[in-house]
Design an enzyme around this catalytic site. Structure first.
Site, PDB file in Angstrom:
ATOM      1  N   TRP A 157      48.743 -57.130 -45.802  1.00  0.00           N
ATOM      2  CA  TRP A 157      50.205 -56.676 -46.211  1.00  0.00           C
ATOM      3  C   TRP A 157      50.873 -56.993 -44.860  1.00  0.00           C
ATOM      4  O   TRP A 157      52.076 -57.263 -45.098  1.00  0.00           O
ATOM      5  CB  TRP A 157      49.712 -55.054 -46.705  1.00  0.00           C
ATOM      6  CG  TRP A 157      49.065 -54.962 -47.818  1.00  0.00           C
ATOM      7  CD1 TRP A 157      47.904 -54.666 -48.015  1.00  0.00           C
ATOM      8  CD2 TRP A 157      49.424 -55.535 -49.129  1.00  0.00           C
ATOM      9  NE1 TRP A 157      47.480 -54.712 -49.196  1.00  0.00           N
ATOM     10  CE2 TRP A 157      48.093 -55.171 -49.953  1.00  0.00           C
ATOM     11  CE3 TRP A 157      50.462 -56.165 -49.651  1.00  0.00           C
ATOM     12  CZ2 TRP A 157      48.146 -55.527 -51.125  1.00  0.00           C
ATOM     13  CZ3 TRP A 157      50.463 -56.444 -50.860  1.00  0.00           C
ATOM     14  CH2 TRP A 157      49.182 -56.257 -51.641  1.00  0.00           C
TER      15      TRP A 157
ATOM     16  N   LYS B   8      49.679 -45.137 -55.271  1.00  0.00           N
ATOM     17  CA  LYS B   8      48.347 -44.701 -54.556  1.00  0.00           C
ATOM     18  C   LYS B   8      48.200 -43.227 -54.582  1.00  0.00           C
ATOM     19  O   LYS B   8      47.618 -42.556 -55.222  1.00  0.00           O
ATOM     20  CB  LYS B   8      47.841 -45.455 -53.294  1.00  0.00           C
ATOM     21  CG  LYS B   8      47.238 -46.848 -53.515  1.00  0.00           C
ATOM     22  CD  LYS B   8      48.756 -47.502 -53.023  1.00  0.00           C
ATOM     23  CE  LYS B   8      48.367 -49.111 -52.494  1.00  0.00           C
ATOM     24  NZ  LYS B   8      48.054 -50.169 -53.681  1.00  0.00           N
TER      25      LYS B   8
ATOM     26  N   ASP C  14      54.288 -49.188 -42.742  1.00  0.00           N
ATOM     27  CA  ASP C  14      53.979 -49.418 -44.121  1.00  0.00           C
ATOM     28  C   ASP C  14      52.792 -48.460 -44.412  1.00  0.00           C
ATOM     29  O   ASP C  14      51.588 -48.882 -43.895  1.00  0.00           O
ATOM     30  CB  ASP C  14      53.351 -50.847 -44.252  1.00  0.00           C
ATOM     31  CG  ASP C  14      53.012 -51.126 -45.932  1.00  0.00           C
ATOM     32  OD1 ASP C  14      53.101 -50.063 -46.593  1.00  0.00           O
ATOM     33  OD2 ASP C  14      52.470 -52.133 -46.138  1.00  0.00           O
TER      34      ASP C  14
HETATM   35  C1  PLP Z   1      49.522 -51.393 -47.529  1.00  0.00           C
HETATM   36  C2  PLP Z   1      50.277 -51.961 -48.734  1.00  0.00           C
HETATM   37  N1  PLP Z   1      51.453 -52.582 -48.523  1.00  0.00           N
HETATM   38  C3  PLP Z   1      52.132 -53.100 -49.454  1.00  0.00           C
HETATM   39  C4  PLP Z   1      51.706 -53.346 -50.719  1.00  0.00           C
HETATM   40  C5  PLP Z   1      52.459 -53.833 -51.761  1.00  0.00           C
HETATM   41  O1  PLP Z   1      52.889 -53.025 -52.690  1.00  0.00           O
HETATM   42  P1  PLP Z   1      53.858 -53.353 -54.248  1.00  0.00           P
HETATM   43  O2  PLP Z   1      52.764 -53.795 -55.130  1.00  0.00           O
HETATM   44  O3  PLP Z   1      54.442 -52.056 -54.336  1.00  0.00           O
HETATM   45  O4  PLP Z   1      54.835 -54.248 -53.818  1.00  0.00           O
HETATM   46  C6  PLP Z   1      50.387 -52.704 -51.053  1.00  0.00           C
HETATM   47  C7  PLP Z   1      49.783 -52.916 -52.318  1.00  0.00           C
HETATM   48  O5  PLP Z   1      48.746 -52.533 -52.677  1.00  0.00           O
HETATM   49  C8  PLP Z   1      49.635 -52.035 -50.075  1.00  0.00           C
HETATM   50  O6  PLP Z   1      48.348 -51.740 -50.132  1.00  0.00           O
END
Ligand code: PLP
Length: 358
Positions: free
Chosen positions: A102, A194, A170
């Site tokens: 991420w 989540k 994040d």
């Molecule tokens: C820590 C983290 N950041 C970003 C994301 C990306 O999220 P999205 O699928 O809503 O774009 C995720 C998805 O699991 C995540 O776990």
């Protein structure tokens, strides 16, 4: 009704009572006289819902008044570009702590749109098995970005990194799982899927005085200020996802404080980590001082045993335990809504599987 014990990393488990309430109101919500999905977002009862979400989230998470709460679409992934576009001036650079997937995606995205994304610390060399302790900070960076919990590798910051520059976090996979100190942060973002409901809405918590930093010619929808000025209703908001977020916030509040939520989450995680530590059979991916309380990534001695474990667990109603393809092995995601009894069942299954196959 047969509901599985759902260890999915996301979209993740939702509390049964929240699903049942949504089901009761799905066709004919008592305050709307129609489904929530059919209502105009300009209708007074809906506007009150939006205000309640702001109020409830602020009070549960202790979000100070000098932060705006935005409810956006595009997933947490859109924030990887929206953050630099709004918070960095042309040619500026930002620091990133790379704890895997991420943050790596956030780094790549920032570079793609012409900013400098400096890797201030990384645990890449050790397979992202830890939160880096060595962070080489640039005092001129526009911000320092970190991922509070890495959903895939199962690592989690115990507290925010120290920094002289503003922090960007994040918090997609551990928001509302424990108290969070907004001090030192310019922005915190999280996809809902989540701990806050179904996919479809992304919460962005941004310091109000950072809103004016965006260039004037940034497209309207990409500008945080657009959404802050219009109470996240510049355009049609994702009404159903926000309605569910509202129900989830009521549920979280009913569970007590975030300190209590944290204690429960630590107790749940300990059930699995104790099983791992007490065995030579299971091996945790994360180093013990970097372990996540939300996602426990582990593996068995061989790939064949990983597969057998996941398949047999499924026969016991323990589902979605396969690890992310980039790590392999197994992963148990144990978000706020995961009952301790389900985690206990998993720990017992782990013991039983080890006895039979170890
Ligand atoms: C820590 C983290 N950041 C970003 C994301 C990306 O999220 P999205 O699928 O809503 O774009 C995720 C998805 O699991 C995540 O776990």
């Amino acid at each position: 009704m047969t509901r599985f014990h759902n260890f999915s990393a996301g979209p993740g488990i939702l509390p049964l009572e929240v699903l049942e309430e949504a089901q009761r109101d799905l066709v004919d919500h008592p305050h709307f006289g129609m489904s929530i999905m059919e209502t105009s977002h300009r209708a007074r009862p809906w506007v009150e819902r939006m205000e309640a979400v702001d109020r409830d989230l602020r009070s549960i998470a202790g979000i100070p008044d000098d932060f705006a709460i935005l409810l956006l679409q595009g997933g947490a992934s859109s924030q990887f570009a929206m953050v630099p576009l709004n918070l960095l001036a042309g040619g500026a650079s930002a620091d990133y702590v790379d704890t895997g997937t991420w943050s790596s995606k956030a780094i790549a995205e920032t570079g793609k749109i012409g900013f400098i994304a400096r890797v201030a610390g990384t645990s890449r060399e050790t397979g992202y098995d830890r939160i880096p302790t060595e962070i080489n900070r640039d005092p001129r960076a526009g911000y320092l970005h970190y991922t509070s919990n890495n959903t895939i590798y199962g690592t989690q910051w115990a507290s925010a990194p120290t920094s002289d520059v503003p922090l960007v976090c994040d918090a997609s996979s551990d928001i509302l799982s424990k108290p969070f100190d907004f001090d030192g942060h310019d922005l915190v973002f999280a996809g809902a899927q989540k701990n806050m409901g179904p996919a479809g809405v992304t919460v962005v918590i941004v310091r109000r005085d950072a809103l004016s930093r965006a260039p004037r010619d940034l497209p309207t929808m990409w500008k945080y200020k657009t959404h802050a000025d219009k109470g996240s209703m510049y355009n049609t908001p994702p009404v159903f996802a926000i309605y569910m977020l509202g129900l989830m916030l009521k549920w979280v509040a009913a569970q007590g404080s975030l300190e209590q939520m944290q204690q429960r989450n630590e107790a749940k995680a300990a059930l699995i980590y104790d099983r791992i530590d007490g065995s030579g059979f299971y091996r945790g991916h994360a180093q013990s001082d970097s372990r996540s309380r939300m996602n426990v990534s582990f593996r068995l001695p061989t790939d064949e045993l990983d597969t057998a474990f996941v398949n047999e667990a499924m026969e016991h109603g323990l589902v979605n335990l396969k690890g992310h393809r980039s790590v392999g092995g197994c992963r148990a995601s144990i978000y706020n809504a995961m009952p301790e009894a389900s985690v206990q069942l998993l720990a017992e299954f782990m013991a039983d599987f080890e006895t039979r196959r170890g």
